[in-house]
Design a protein around this motif. Structure first.
Motif, PDB file in Angstrom:
ATOM      1  N   GLY A  20       0.795  -1.240   0.020  1.00 39.67           N
ATOM      2  CA  GLY A  20       0.069  -0.006   0.100  1.00 39.67           C
ATOM      3  C   GLY A  20       0.943   1.301   0.078  1.00 39.67           C
ATOM      4  N   LYS A  21       0.213   2.425   0.386  1.00 42.26           N
ATOM      5  CA  LYS A  21       0.841   3.496   0.654  1.00 42.26           C
ATOM      6  C   LYS A  21       1.901   3.581   1.514  1.00 42.26           C
ATOM      7  N   PRO A  22       3.324   3.694   1.213  1.00 47.87           N
ATOM      8  CA  PRO A  22       4.516   3.898   2.034  1.00 47.87           C
ATOM      9  C   PRO A  22       4.241   4.665   3.634  1.00 47.87           C
ATOM     10  N   ARG A  23       4.721   4.077   4.522  1.00 47.62           N
ATOM     11  CA  ARG A  23       4.738   4.492   5.893  1.00 47.62           C
ATOM     12  C   ARG A  23       5.891   5.556   6.091  1.00 47.62           C
ATOM     13  N   GLY A  24       6.999   5.495   5.059  1.00 48.00           N
ATOM     14  CA  GLY A  24       7.959   6.111   5.232  1.00 48.00           C
ATOM     15  C   GLY A  24       9.311   5.320   4.274  1.00 48.00           C
ATOM     16  N   GLY A  25      10.340   5.919   3.906  1.00 44.29           N
ATOM     17  CA  GLY A  25      11.422   5.474   3.298  1.00 44.29           C
ATOM     18  C   GLY A  25      12.492   4.786   4.065  1.00 44.29           C
ATOM     19  N   LEU A  26      13.134   3.650   3.684  1.00 42.27           N
ATOM     20  CA  LEU A  26      14.310   3.148   4.544  1.00 42.27           C
ATOM     21  C   LEU A  26      15.423   2.640   3.448  1.00 42.27           C
ATOM     22  N   VAL A  27      16.558   2.867   4.079  1.00 38.61           N
ATOM     23  CA  VAL A  27      17.750   2.324   3.434  1.00 38.61           C
ATOM     24  C   VAL A  27      18.467   1.473   4.255  1.00 38.61           C
ATOM     25  N   VAL A  28      18.830   0.142   3.570  1.00 34.46           N
ATOM     26  CA  VAL A  28      19.120  -0.992   4.131  1.00 34.46           C
ATOM     27  C   VAL A  28      20.655  -1.025   3.723  1.00 34.46           C
ATOM     28  N   LEU A  29      21.618  -1.108   4.716  1.00 37.49           N
ATOM     29  CA  LEU A  29      23.098  -0.979   4.255  1.00 37.49           C
ATOM     30  C   LEU A  29      23.581  -2.501   4.425  1.00 37.49           C
ATOM     31  N   GLN A  30      24.319  -2.981   3.525  1.00 36.88           N
ATOM     32  CA  GLN A  30      24.512  -4.426   3.480  1.00 36.88           C
ATOM     33  C   GLN A  30      25.721  -4.635   4.591  1.00 36.88           C
ATOM     34  N   GLU A  31      26.147  -5.899   4.721  1.00 37.56           N
ATOM     35  CA  GLU A  31      27.274  -6.399   5.574  1.00 37.56           C
ATOM     36  C   GLU A  31      28.491  -6.287   4.473  1.00 37.56           C
ATOM     37  N   ILE A  32      29.683  -6.980   4.890  1.00 45.03           N
ATOM     38  CA  ILE A  32      30.552  -7.395   3.717  1.00 45.03           C
ATOM     39  C   ILE A  32      30.236  -8.231   3.060  1.00 45.03           C
ATOM     40  N   PHE A  33      29.140  -8.910   2.661  1.00 42.54           N
ATOM     41  CA  PHE A  33      28.885  -9.899   1.775  1.00 42.54           C
ATOM     42  C   PHE A  33      28.109  -9.626   0.402  1.00 42.54           C
ATOM     43  N   GLY A  34      27.950  -8.254   0.303  1.00 45.32           N
ATOM     44  CA  GLY A  34      27.111  -7.609  -0.816  1.00 45.32           C
ATOM     45  C   GLY A  34      25.563  -7.543  -0.418  1.00 45.32           C
ATOM     46  N   VAL A  35      24.801  -7.357  -1.556  1.00 43.29           N
ATOM     47  CA  VAL A  35      23.462  -7.126  -1.539  1.00 43.29           C
ATOM     48  C   VAL A  35      23.252  -8.620  -1.974  1.00 43.29           C
ATOM     49  N   ASN A  36      23.136  -9.460  -0.891  1.00 45.02           N
ATOM     50  CA  ASN A  36      23.048 -10.962  -1.100  1.00 45.02           C
ATOM     51  C   ASN A  36      21.593 -11.250  -0.675  1.00 45.02           C
ATOM     52  N   SER A  37      21.384 -12.606  -0.761  1.00 48.92           N
ATOM     53  CA  SER A  37      19.858 -13.004  -0.358  1.00 48.92           C
ATOM     54  C   SER A  37      19.318 -12.792   0.701  1.00 48.92           C
ATOM     55  N   HIS A  38      20.399 -12.536   1.868  1.00 51.57           N
ATOM     56  CA  HIS A  38      19.875 -12.091   3.109  1.00 51.57           C
ATOM     57  C   HIS A  38      19.544 -10.710   3.223  1.00 51.57           C
ATOM     58  N   ILE A  39      20.461  -9.935   2.711  1.00 55.44           N
ATOM     59  CA  ILE A  39      20.200  -8.426   2.636  1.00 55.44           C
ATOM     60  C   ILE A  39      18.754  -8.147   1.976  1.00 55.44           C
ATOM     61  N   ARG A  40      18.751  -8.818   0.898  1.00 46.86           N
ATOM     62  CA  ARG A  40      17.252  -8.832  -0.054  1.00 46.86           C
ATOM     63  C   ARG A  40      16.158  -9.080   0.842  1.00 46.86           C
ATOM     64  N   SER A  41      16.395 -10.288   1.562  1.00 49.25           N
ATOM     65  CA  SER A  41      15.202 -10.960   2.727  1.00 49.25           C
ATOM     66  C   SER A  41      14.767  -9.673   3.702  1.00 49.25           C
ATOM     67  N   VAL A  42      15.910  -9.007   4.203  1.00 44.94           N
ATOM     68  CA  VAL A  42      15.811  -7.780   4.982  1.00 44.94           C
ATOM     69  C   VAL A  42      14.873  -6.937   4.680  1.00 44.94           C
ATOM     70  N   ALA A  43      15.305  -6.610   3.319  1.00 44.39           N
ATOM     71  CA  ALA A  43      14.573  -5.201   2.650  1.00 44.39           C
ATOM     72  C   ALA A  43      13.333  -5.785   2.314  1.00 44.39           C
ATOM     73  N   ASP A  44      13.095  -6.932   2.070  1.00 44.23           N
ATOM     74  CA  ASP A  44      11.799  -7.394   1.690  1.00 44.23           C
ATOM     75  C   ASP A  44      10.820  -7.270   2.993  1.00 44.23           C
ATOM     76  N   GLY A  45      11.555  -7.725   4.187  1.00 41.90           N
ATOM     77  CA  GLY A  45      11.147  -7.812   5.306  1.00 41.90           C
ATOM     78  C   GLY A  45      10.260  -6.378   5.666  1.00 41.90           C
ATOM     79  N   TYR A  46      11.154  -5.141   5.665  1.00 43.35           N
ATOM     80  CA  TYR A  46      10.845  -4.013   5.948  1.00 43.35           C
ATOM     81  C   TYR A  46       9.594  -3.410   4.966  1.00 43.35           C
ATOM     82  N   ALA A  47       9.650  -3.877   3.800  1.00 43.99           N
ATOM     83  CA  ALA A  47       8.559  -3.557   2.754  1.00 43.99           C
ATOM     84  C   ALA A  47       7.410  -4.142   3.102  1.00 43.99           C
ATOM     85  N   ALA A  48       7.422  -5.357   3.799  1.00 42.24           N
ATOM     86  CA  ALA A  48       6.106  -6.032   4.281  1.00 42.24           C
ATOM     87  C   ALA A  48       5.608  -5.113   5.402  1.00 42.24           C
ATOM     88  N   ASP A  49       6.529  -4.481   6.015  1.00 43.57           N
ATOM     89  CA  ASP A  49       6.170  -3.407   7.447  1.00 43.57           C
ATOM     90  C   ASP A  49       5.710  -2.403   6.843  1.00 43.57           C
TER      91      ASP A  49
END
Length: 227
Positions: A24-53
């Motif tokens: 739906g309409k975003p409640r805000g914007g959020l930047v997620v910064l990676q660990e030393i492993f790149g924008v890997n599957s875990h970081i993408r899942s973290v981003a997806d999780g915050y989008a779900a919120d």
């Protein structure tokens, strides 16, 4: 849920970022910064999780100035490669990778007020962003390696900060966390009975209880300052 897009930094440098949008309409914007492993599957899942919120989430590839397309796992070889890339990016002439994070903040602003959250090296960059970049309303670094060291611990944040650390983290000694807390009375510091990387469910150091509590606190913090 998300997709890779291309962002452009103030100096014209182009780099990829993973973007995840809420239903739906975003409640805000959020930047997620990676660990030393790149924008890997875990970081993408973290981003997806915050989008779900409900947040419009941007996860920039902060290794791109050193090497393109980095997506590492968590083996010893991956760790060594990641440390090498982090060292290369940290060695870039100032302002280094910070303009890329600024571009991610600017892009995330279409979701409303912008927060930033990062893990490991991304936690350090989150702290630096809270002290030096524009357009942020809140920052939540997780076990930011180096942020409790002398040079970075004395920085002055311009937005509210909630920092998460583990008391078993051999990369960030607890006495340095305590010193950081004394030096930064305005920063909310939470310490968990956990190791470095406790939020990552793909690592042996994952601690479900600590990760859950830290995420609940972070979401409440962002709800307060972003919406």
């Amino acid at each position: 849920m998300g997709q890779m897009i291309e962002l452009t930094s103030a100096d014209g440098f182009k780099f990829p970022a993973y973007v995840a949008q809420p239903s739906g309409k975003p409640r805000g914007g959020l930047v997620v910064l990676q660990e030393i492993f790149g924008v890997n599957s875990h970081i993408r899942s973290v981003a997806d999780g915050y989008a779900a919120d409900g947040y419009f989430v941007v996860a920039p590839a902060t290794f791109h100035r050193a090497k393109a397309g980095v997506e590492l796992g968590y083996t010893e070889a991956d760790m060594t490669a990641g440390f090498g890339l982090k060292t290369a990016v940290e060695a870039l002439p100032a302002p280094g990778v910070m303009p890329d994070i600024q571009a991610a903040i600017d892009h995330a602003a279409q979701g409303g007020k912008v927060g930033i959250v990062g893990y490991c090296w991304g936690g350090l960059l989150t702290w630096r962003s809270a002290c030096t970049l524009k357009g942020l309303s809140a920052a939540a670094p997780y076990y930011g390696g180096g942020m409790t060291a002398e040079g970075d611990a004395s920085r002055a944040p311009t937005v509210p900060v909630m920092a998460h650390f583990g008391d078993q983290d051999h990369w960030i000694p607890l006495d340095t966390v305590e010193a950081f807390q004394k030096a930064q009375p305005g920063v909310t510091v939470h310490v968990y009975h956990a190791n470095h990387g406790f939020n990552c469910d793909q690592r042996g150091s994952y601690n479900e209880a600590a990760a859950k509590l830290a995420r609940e606190r972070t979401l409440a913090f962002f709800a307060q300052h972003l919406g």
